[in-house]
Design a protein around this motif. Structure first.
Motif, PDB file in Angstrom:
ATOM      1  N   GLU A 278      67.282 -89.243  62.242  1.00 40.52           N
ATOM      2  CA  GLU A 278      67.095 -89.950  63.285  1.00 40.52           C
ATOM      3  C   GLU A 278      67.922 -90.973  63.724  1.00 40.52           C
ATOM      4  O   GLU A 278      68.214 -91.553  64.917  1.00 40.52           O
ATOM      5  N   GLY A 279      68.953 -91.419  62.823  1.00 43.56           N
ATOM      6  CA  GLY A 279      70.017 -92.120  63.089  1.00 43.56           C
ATOM      7  C   GLY A 279      71.267 -91.493  63.754  1.00 43.56           C
ATOM      8  O   GLY A 279      72.221 -92.411  64.141  1.00 43.56           O
ATOM      9  N   GLY A 280      71.209 -90.154  63.983  1.00 39.57           N
ATOM     10  CA  GLY A 280      72.424 -89.421  64.489  1.00 39.57           C
ATOM     11  C   GLY A 280      73.151 -88.637  63.678  1.00 39.57           C
ATOM     12  O   GLY A 280      74.093 -88.045  64.079  1.00 39.57           O
ATOM     13  N   ALA A 281      72.916 -88.365  62.253  1.00 36.87           N
ATOM     14  CA  ALA A 281      73.551 -87.908  61.276  1.00 36.87           C
ATOM     15  C   ALA A 281      73.417 -86.332  61.642  1.00 36.87           C
ATOM     16  O   ALA A 281      72.296 -85.785  62.206  1.00 36.87           O
ATOM     17  N   ASP A 282      74.592 -85.522  61.410  1.00 38.26           N
ATOM     18  CA  ASP A 282      74.101 -83.819  61.957  1.00 38.26           C
ATOM     19  C   ASP A 282      73.781 -83.451  60.524  1.00 38.26           C
ATOM     20  O   ASP A 282      73.990 -83.873  59.430  1.00 38.26           O
ATOM     21  N   LEU A 283      73.227 -82.140  60.926  1.00 41.04           N
ATOM     22  CA  LEU A 283      72.467 -81.404  59.843  1.00 41.04           C
ATOM     23  C   LEU A 283      73.464 -81.043  58.750  1.00 41.04           C
ATOM     24  O   LEU A 283      72.924 -80.970  57.460  1.00 41.04           O
ATOM     25  N   ARG A 284      74.489 -80.748  58.866  1.00 41.07           N
ATOM     26  CA  ARG A 284      75.377 -80.167  57.939  1.00 41.07           C
ATOM     27  C   ARG A 284      75.776 -81.197  56.911  1.00 41.07           C
ATOM     28  O   ARG A 284      75.799 -81.093  55.740  1.00 41.07           O
ATOM     29  N   SER A 285      76.006 -82.438  57.592  1.00 39.64           N
ATOM     30  CA  SER A 285      76.332 -83.600  56.761  1.00 39.64           C
ATOM     31  C   SER A 285      75.086 -83.791  55.718  1.00 39.64           C
ATOM     32  O   SER A 285      75.268 -84.279  54.568  1.00 39.64           O
ATOM     33  N   VAL A 286      73.784 -83.923  56.300  1.00 36.26           N
ATOM     34  CA  VAL A 286      72.582 -84.342  55.404  1.00 36.26           C
ATOM     35  C   VAL A 286      72.559 -83.030  54.467  1.00 36.26           C
ATOM     36  O   VAL A 286      72.319 -83.288  53.415  1.00 36.26           O
ATOM     37  N   HIS A 292      71.577 -79.398  49.129  1.00 34.57           N
ATOM     38  CA  HIS A 292      70.790 -78.239  49.507  1.00 34.57           C
ATOM     39  C   HIS A 292      71.764 -77.070  49.488  1.00 34.57           C
ATOM     40  O   HIS A 292      72.794 -76.973  50.228  1.00 34.57           O
ATOM     41  N   ALA A 293      71.477 -75.890  48.863  1.00 35.46           N
ATOM     42  CA  ALA A 293      72.230 -74.529  49.015  1.00 35.46           C
ATOM     43  C   ALA A 293      72.098 -73.916  50.092  1.00 35.46           C
ATOM     44  O   ALA A 293      73.112 -73.425  50.687  1.00 35.46           O
ATOM     45  N   SER A 294      71.019 -74.271  50.580  1.00 34.64           N
ATOM     46  CA  SER A 294      70.886 -73.493  52.193  1.00 34.64           C
ATOM     47  C   SER A 294      70.594 -74.366  53.251  1.00 34.64           C
ATOM     48  O   SER A 294      69.895 -75.616  53.071  1.00 34.64           O
ATOM     49  N   LEU A 295      71.111 -74.288  54.363  1.00 32.41           N
ATOM     50  CA  LEU A 295      70.826 -75.072  55.490  1.00 32.41           C
ATOM     51  C   LEU A 295      69.345 -74.997  56.026  1.00 32.41           C
ATOM     52  O   LEU A 295      68.760 -75.836  56.613  1.00 32.41           O
ATOM     53  N   ALA A 296      68.974 -73.828  55.669  1.00 31.18           N
ATOM     54  CA  ALA A 296      67.413 -73.816  55.889  1.00 31.18           C
ATOM     55  C   ALA A 296      66.469 -74.893  55.463  1.00 31.18           C
ATOM     56  O   ALA A 296      65.427 -75.043  56.001  1.00 31.18           O
ATOM     57  N   THR A 297      66.828 -75.088  54.135  1.00 27.10           N
ATOM     58  CA  THR A 297      66.042 -76.162  53.622  1.00 27.10           C
ATOM     59  C   THR A 297      66.149 -77.347  54.033  1.00 27.10           C
ATOM     60  O   THR A 297      65.140 -78.244  54.452  1.00 27.10           O
ATOM     61  N   THR A 298      67.252 -77.691  54.590  1.00 29.39           N
ATOM     62  CA  THR A 298      67.684 -79.088  55.270  1.00 29.39           C
ATOM     63  C   THR A 298      66.937 -79.104  56.621  1.00 29.39           C
ATOM     64  O   THR A 298      66.372 -80.076  57.082  1.00 29.39           O
ATOM     65  N   GLN A 299      66.667 -78.007  57.458  1.00 34.72           N
ATOM     66  CA  GLN A 299      66.206 -77.754  58.764  1.00 34.72           C
ATOM     67  C   GLN A 299      64.633 -78.269  58.752  1.00 34.72           C
ATOM     68  O   GLN A 299      64.174 -78.707  59.797  1.00 34.72           O
ATOM     69  N   LEU A 300      64.151 -78.301  57.528  1.00 36.22           N
ATOM     70  CA  LEU A 300      62.672 -78.722  57.441  1.00 36.22           C
ATOM     71  C   LEU A 300      62.696 -80.183  58.038  1.00 36.22           C
ATOM     72  O   LEU A 300      61.777 -80.403  58.881  1.00 36.22           O
ATOM     73  N   TYR A 301      63.618 -80.945  57.906  1.00 38.66           N
ATOM     74  CA  TYR A 301      63.629 -82.272  58.229  1.00 38.66           C
ATOM     75  C   TYR A 301      63.826 -82.271  59.927  1.00 38.66           C
ATOM     76  O   TYR A 301      63.262 -83.357  60.262  1.00 38.66           O
TER      77      TYR A 301
END
Length: 320
Positions: A278-286, A292-301
């Protein structure tokens, strides 16, 4: 009774019924999980428990040799779990355990082909995890800090742990596993060993840094004992604090925040990730920060933040 507790009792009984050849096979598999894959002890126990259940199912079907294990048997095992009321999440986890096991059997020449390679998993229900608003997270830290104003060692420790959990989004297991040398005060990063002992560095802010400094200067020396070792956070008996104590702390302090959802340490991890996005961080950085081993897990957020934006829009826009 939960899925896990029911399964544990069932699997303990199953183990006694296994022939000696399969008990030896499980011993070899355990050494593979520990020595070659370097999995955490609780993960090893979970995999072994699931495989024991699978082997017992094979025995009920008259299959006494893993060389005869096939896809139909694996599917019938999962179907049986479903009929006994296991959740989708539990069945998906056990399907994963079966695939890991059969891949090892194939790689070590115990089966001619890998029957688990074609085994699917039930799709998990994607539920949006409850998270704190920014003001609720601030109130959580404030309530803990107020109780630590007397300077007690436990109070200083609790504030430092809460600050670090929210600042970094690390898992509770990663938090309790931290050693003093894992904290780099100059660069304000903490070295974390995540799943599979994968190492990553996670930054934290000034408030968390001040809380950790106070704990190390005044709190930890008061609790330190013979069994403290290099552990960053200690329990009241001077040993490395355990995960249960941290979970209890988070639930107690959350209860002091009016209207906040009852979340544990993993809820703070969800909260940290949501606030970063919400503060502007990109998904890859998070993804990298959370380990997370997979970006798909992070995409939940992204679903979490979109859902919150939608609610805000519906409440605020005159033509929503």
């Amino acid at each position: 009774m939960s899925d896990s507790s029911a399964g544990a009792g069932e699997e303990a009984a199953d183990r006694d019924d296994l022939p000696e050849s399969l008990i030896r096979l499980l011993g070899d598999y355990e050494r593979h999980l520990v020595s070659e894959r370097d999995l955490a002890p609780h993960t090893v126990r979970a995999y072994l428990g699931d495989v024991r259940g699978l082997l017992e199912h094979c025995g009920r079907l008259g299959i006494g040799d893993v060389a005869d294990l096939d896809l139909r048997t694996l599917r019938s095992w999962l179907a049986r779990l479903q009929t006994t009321g296991r959740s989708r999440t539990t069945i998906a986890r056990r399907a994963t355990a079966a695939r890991v096991f059969t891949a090892w059997l194939h790689r070590t020449g115990r089966v001619a082909t890998d029957p688990g390679a074609a085994l699917g998993s039930p799709k998990k229900h994607k539920t949006l995890p409850p998270v704190l608003r920014a003001d609720e997270a601030e109130a959580l830290i404030r309530s803990a800090a107020a109780l630590a104003d007397d300077g007690t060692a436990v109070g200083l420790r609790d504030v430092a742990m809460l600050e670090l959990l929210y600042a970094t989004g690390i898992r509770v297991g990663e938090l309790v596993g931290l050693d003093i040398d894992d904290v780099d005060d100059e660069r304000r990063v903490v070295r974390v060993f995540g799943k599979g002992r994968k190492e990553r560095s996670v930054p934290y802010g000034a408030p968390a840094g001040r809380a950790v400094d106070r704990w190390l200067a005044s709190g930890r020396p008061a609790l330190r004992g013979d069994g403290s070792g290099a552990a960053l956070f200690l329990g009241v008996r001077g040993r490395r604090i355990d995960q249960r104590a941290v979970r209890d702390l988070v639930h107690r302090r959350i209860a002091d925040v009016p209207g906040a959802p009852d979340i544990g340490p993993h809820g703070l991890r969800h909260t940290a990730a949501t606030h970063l996005l919400e503060g502007g961080a990109d998904l890859r950085s998070v993804q990298e920060l959370l380990g997370h081993a997979s970006l798909a897990t992070t995409q939940l957020y992204t679903h979490v933040t979109t859902d919150r934006l939608r609610r805000a829009y519906q409440q605020a826009h005159p033509r929503a």
